[in-house]
Scaffold this motif. Structure first.
Motif, PDB file in Angstrom:
ATOM      1  N   PRO A 270       0.680  -1.484   0.154  1.00 45.74           N
ATOM      2  CA  PRO A 270      -0.090  -0.391   0.022  1.00 45.74           C
ATOM      3  C   PRO A 270       0.657   1.251   0.082  1.00 45.74           C
ATOM      4  O   PRO A 270       0.453   2.328  -0.827  1.00 45.74           O
ATOM      5  CB  PRO A 270      -0.823  -0.054   1.442  1.00 45.74           C
ATOM      6  CG  PRO A 270      -0.655  -1.296   1.702  1.00 45.74           C
ATOM      7  CD  PRO A 270       0.026  -2.265   1.420  1.00 45.74           C
ATOM      8  N   GLN A 271       2.237   1.787   0.912  1.00 51.19           N
ATOM      9  CA  GLN A 271       3.159   2.369   1.092  1.00 51.19           C
ATOM     10  C   GLN A 271       3.743   2.523  -0.387  1.00 51.19           C
ATOM     11  O   GLN A 271       4.105   3.594  -0.822  1.00 51.19           O
ATOM     12  CB  GLN A 271       4.195   2.052   1.946  1.00 51.19           C
ATOM     13  CG  GLN A 271       2.951   2.285   3.477  1.00 51.19           C
ATOM     14  CD  GLN A 271       4.005   2.558   4.510  1.00 51.19           C
ATOM     15  OE1 GLN A 271       4.085   3.577   4.927  1.00 51.19           O
ATOM     16  NE2 GLN A 271       4.377   1.501   4.937  1.00 51.19           N
ATOM     17  N   ALA A 272       3.875   1.500  -0.761  1.00 48.03           N
ATOM     18  CA  ALA A 272       4.985   1.985  -2.026  1.00 48.03           C
ATOM     19  C   ALA A 272       3.956   2.295  -3.499  1.00 48.03           C
ATOM     20  O   ALA A 272       3.996   3.218  -4.535  1.00 48.03           O
ATOM     21  CB  ALA A 272       4.918   0.463  -2.542  1.00 48.03           C
ATOM     22  N   ALA A 273       2.544   2.223  -3.722  1.00 42.70           N
ATOM     23  CA  ALA A 273       1.669   2.268  -4.181  1.00 42.70           C
ATOM     24  C   ALA A 273       1.241   4.096  -4.496  1.00 42.70           C
ATOM     25  O   ALA A 273       1.453   4.691  -5.002  1.00 42.70           O
ATOM     26  CB  ALA A 273       0.136   1.874  -4.374  1.00 42.70           C
TER      27      ALA A 273
ATOM     28  N   LEU B  64      13.048   2.313   3.015  1.00 43.08           N
ATOM     29  CA  LEU B  64      13.870   2.617   3.872  1.00 43.08           C
ATOM     30  C   LEU B  64      12.229   3.053   4.851  1.00 43.08           C
ATOM     31  O   LEU B  64      12.271   2.950   6.091  1.00 43.08           O
ATOM     32  CB  LEU B  64      13.960   3.716   3.581  1.00 43.08           C
ATOM     33  CG  LEU B  64      15.708   3.514   2.487  1.00 43.08           C
ATOM     34  CD1 LEU B  64      15.739   5.256   2.330  1.00 43.08           C
ATOM     35  CD2 LEU B  64      16.621   2.922   3.690  1.00 43.08           C
ATOM     36  N   LEU B  65      11.463   3.136   4.572  1.00 44.23           N
ATOM     37  CA  LEU B  65       9.848   4.276   5.108  1.00 44.23           C
ATOM     38  C   LEU B  65       9.679   2.663   5.960  1.00 44.23           C
ATOM     39  O   LEU B  65       9.121   2.542   7.060  1.00 44.23           O
ATOM     40  CB  LEU B  65       9.143   3.582   4.131  1.00 44.23           C
ATOM     41  CG  LEU B  65       7.392   4.495   4.922  1.00 44.23           C
ATOM     42  CD1 LEU B  65       8.383   6.204   5.955  1.00 44.23           C
ATOM     43  CD2 LEU B  65       6.923   5.210   4.153  1.00 44.23           C
TER      44      LEU B  65
ATOM     45  N   THR C  88      13.610  12.046   2.881  1.00 45.46           N
ATOM     46  CA  THR C  88      14.061  10.453   2.977  1.00 45.46           C
ATOM     47  C   THR C  88      15.808  10.934   4.070  1.00 45.46           C
ATOM     48  O   THR C  88      15.647  10.619   5.121  1.00 45.46           O
ATOM     49  CB  THR C  88      14.292   9.394   1.934  1.00 45.46           C
ATOM     50  OG1 THR C  88      13.165   8.843   0.713  1.00 45.46           O
ATOM     51  CG2 THR C  88      14.733   8.223   2.967  1.00 45.46           C
ATOM     52  N   VAL C  89      16.293  11.993   3.389  1.00 47.29           N
ATOM     53  CA  VAL C  89      17.286  12.455   4.124  1.00 47.29           C
ATOM     54  C   VAL C  89      17.481  13.420   4.906  1.00 47.29           C
ATOM     55  O   VAL C  89      17.360  12.835   6.301  1.00 47.29           O
ATOM     56  CB  VAL C  89      18.169  12.769   2.781  1.00 47.29           C
ATOM     57  CG1 VAL C  89      19.408  13.507   3.714  1.00 47.29           C
ATOM     58  CG2 VAL C  89      18.811  11.696   1.966  1.00 47.29           C
ATOM     59  N   LEU C  90      16.195  13.704   5.067  1.00 43.76           N
ATOM     60  CA  LEU C  90      15.206  14.844   5.846  1.00 43.76           C
ATOM     61  C   LEU C  90      14.700  14.333   6.891  1.00 43.76           C
ATOM     62  O   LEU C  90      14.908  15.219   8.451  1.00 43.76           O
ATOM     63  CB  LEU C  90      14.873  16.416   4.995  1.00 43.76           C
ATOM     64  CG  LEU C  90      15.365  16.853   3.861  1.00 43.76           C
ATOM     65  CD1 LEU C  90      14.123  17.730   4.275  1.00 43.76           C
ATOM     66  CD2 LEU C  90      15.785  18.304   4.899  1.00 43.76           C
ATOM     67  N   PHE C  91      14.196  13.676   7.049  1.00 46.47           N
ATOM     68  CA  PHE C  91      13.390  12.205   7.294  1.00 46.47           C
ATOM     69  C   PHE C  91      14.608  11.953   8.618  1.00 46.47           C
ATOM     70  O   PHE C  91      14.201  11.881   9.804  1.00 46.47           O
ATOM     71  CB  PHE C  91      12.760  11.684   6.622  1.00 46.47           C
ATOM     72  CG  PHE C  91      11.545  11.219   8.200  1.00 46.47           C
ATOM     73  CD1 PHE C  91      10.435  10.636   8.234  1.00 46.47           C
ATOM     74  CD2 PHE C  91      12.349   9.200   8.259  1.00 46.47           C
ATOM     75  CE1 PHE C  91       9.785   9.730   8.782  1.00 46.47           C
ATOM     76  CE2 PHE C  91      11.731   8.274   9.095  1.00 46.47           C
ATOM     77  CZ  PHE C  91      10.583   8.613   9.508  1.00 46.47           C
ATOM     78  N   VAL C  92      15.597  11.089   7.951  1.00 45.89           N
ATOM     79  CA  VAL C  92      16.745  10.228   8.796  1.00 45.89           C
ATOM     80  C   VAL C  92      17.409  11.420   9.581  1.00 45.89           C
ATOM     81  O   VAL C  92      18.152  11.490  11.248  1.00 45.89           O
ATOM     82  CB  VAL C  92      17.887  10.143   8.388  1.00 45.89           C
ATOM     83  CG1 VAL C  92      18.279   9.155   8.713  1.00 45.89           C
ATOM     84  CG2 VAL C  92      17.023   8.690   7.303  1.00 45.89           C
ATOM     85  N   ILE C  93      17.119  13.238   8.944  1.00 47.37           N
ATOM     86  CA  ILE C  93      18.489  13.993  10.137  1.00 47.37           C
ATOM     87  C   ILE C  93      17.241  14.413  10.919  1.00 47.37           C
ATOM     88  O   ILE C  93      17.976  14.735  12.278  1.00 47.37           O
ATOM     89  CB  ILE C  93      18.540  15.589   9.194  1.00 47.37           C
ATOM     90  CG1 ILE C  93      19.719  14.682   8.208  1.00 47.37           C
ATOM     91  CG2 ILE C  93      18.694  16.793   9.831  1.00 47.37           C
ATOM     92  CD1 ILE C  93      20.000  15.565   7.407  1.00 47.37           C
TER      93      ILE C  93
END
Length: 276
Positions: free
Chosen positions: A74-77, A93-94, A182-187
């Motif tokens: 579902p998230q990939a979609a 990653l999510l 994704t980078v911002l999320f990890v930061i």
């Protein structure tokens, strides 16, 4: 207007540059790796992990398997709409991040809380910081660092709060932005992880809320640079539990170095005065 935009952009760039330079100078980003090396060469520090290994690995496998089985597609979609071909990677990653968060909530609240405290304290004792540890627990004579740890008098590791969970889900939409999001999320996750890794240190030092906030503010860049690699390590499925312990060791090594600096710096200043 264009000049104003350039001025603001220049200010933001200089501010970001200064933060990055502070992070590099601090060397804090190396402590998660130092924690791995130190943990691997000090077998006595393995005891808390080994005592909790079976239930935590089972929990990690169960959570990760469940999340990929029921939430990946579902998230990939959804992410395909925003990220295109990169959706497969960003969704992995999510889901790993979501699994890691759920696993952290469950394991750190119900399984490994005491084990992480023992690992942190044992690392400090191995670095001859017994005096610091004695502020939060009884210390036994003789034996290896873990065997010296007696009854805990203070419990510092805060439970995973609703505020932290809400903040996590507020950051999730960042993953819709290809790569950069994704980078911002990890930061952002790392920025919070860093100070939390020193919760035990703040407790042992008997810092007030204000003192803790000031301490963290002065080392904001360093804590973020520590948190980013630590978060990435704990995102690894199943073996993330091992990195939770090595990150704890790394945080304790950093605390020991801070203590050593705080005690040697005044002595050096005193020697300099005498030399004059």
């Amino acid at each position: 207007m264009s000049e104003k935009v350039k001025e603001i952009a220049t200010e933001d760039f200089q501010r970001a540059k200064a933060v990055a330079q502070d992070a590099v100078r601090s060397g804090a980003y190396l402590y998660p790796l130092k924690g791995i090396a130190y943990f691997s060469t000090h077998r006595s520090l393995w005891k808390p992990l080994i005592s909790k290994l079976a239930p935590t690995v089972t929990l990690g496998l169960g959570v990760t398997t469940f999340m990929f089985a029921f939430t990946y597609l579902p998230q990939a979609a959804v992410l395909t709409v925003f990220n295109g071909p990169l959706a497969a990677l960003t969704t992995i990653l999510l889901v790993l991040s979501e699994s890691s968060t759920i696993f952290s909530v469950l394991s750190k609240n119900f399984l490994i809380d005491d084990a992480l405290i023992d690992t942190f304290d044992g690392t400090l004792v191995s670095r001859n910081m017994t005096g610091v540890v004695s502020e939060g627990r009884q210390i036994r004579p003789g034996g290896d660092p873990i065997s010296k740890l007696g009854k805990i008098m203070k419990r510092p590791f805060a439970k995973f709060t609703p505020k932290a969970i809400i903040r996590y889900f507020l950051y999730l939409p960042l993953n819709f932005i290809p790569v950069v999001g994704t980078v911002l999320f990890v930061i952002l996750q790392g920025r919070k992880f860093g100070p939390n890794a020193h919760a035990r240190y703040f407790q042992l030092k008997q810092m007030s809320s204000r003192q803790k906030e000031e301490f963290i503010e002065k080392r904001k860049a360093a804590y973020t640079s520590f948190g980013i690699p630590a978060v990435l390590l704990e995102l690894v499925p199943v073996v993330g539990i091992l990195f939770a312990f090595t990150n704890t060791v790394g945080a304790a090594l950093w605390a020991a170095d801070l203590e050593q600096h705080n005690t040697t710096a005044p002595a050096l200043r005193e020697q300099a005065k005498k030399a004059e």
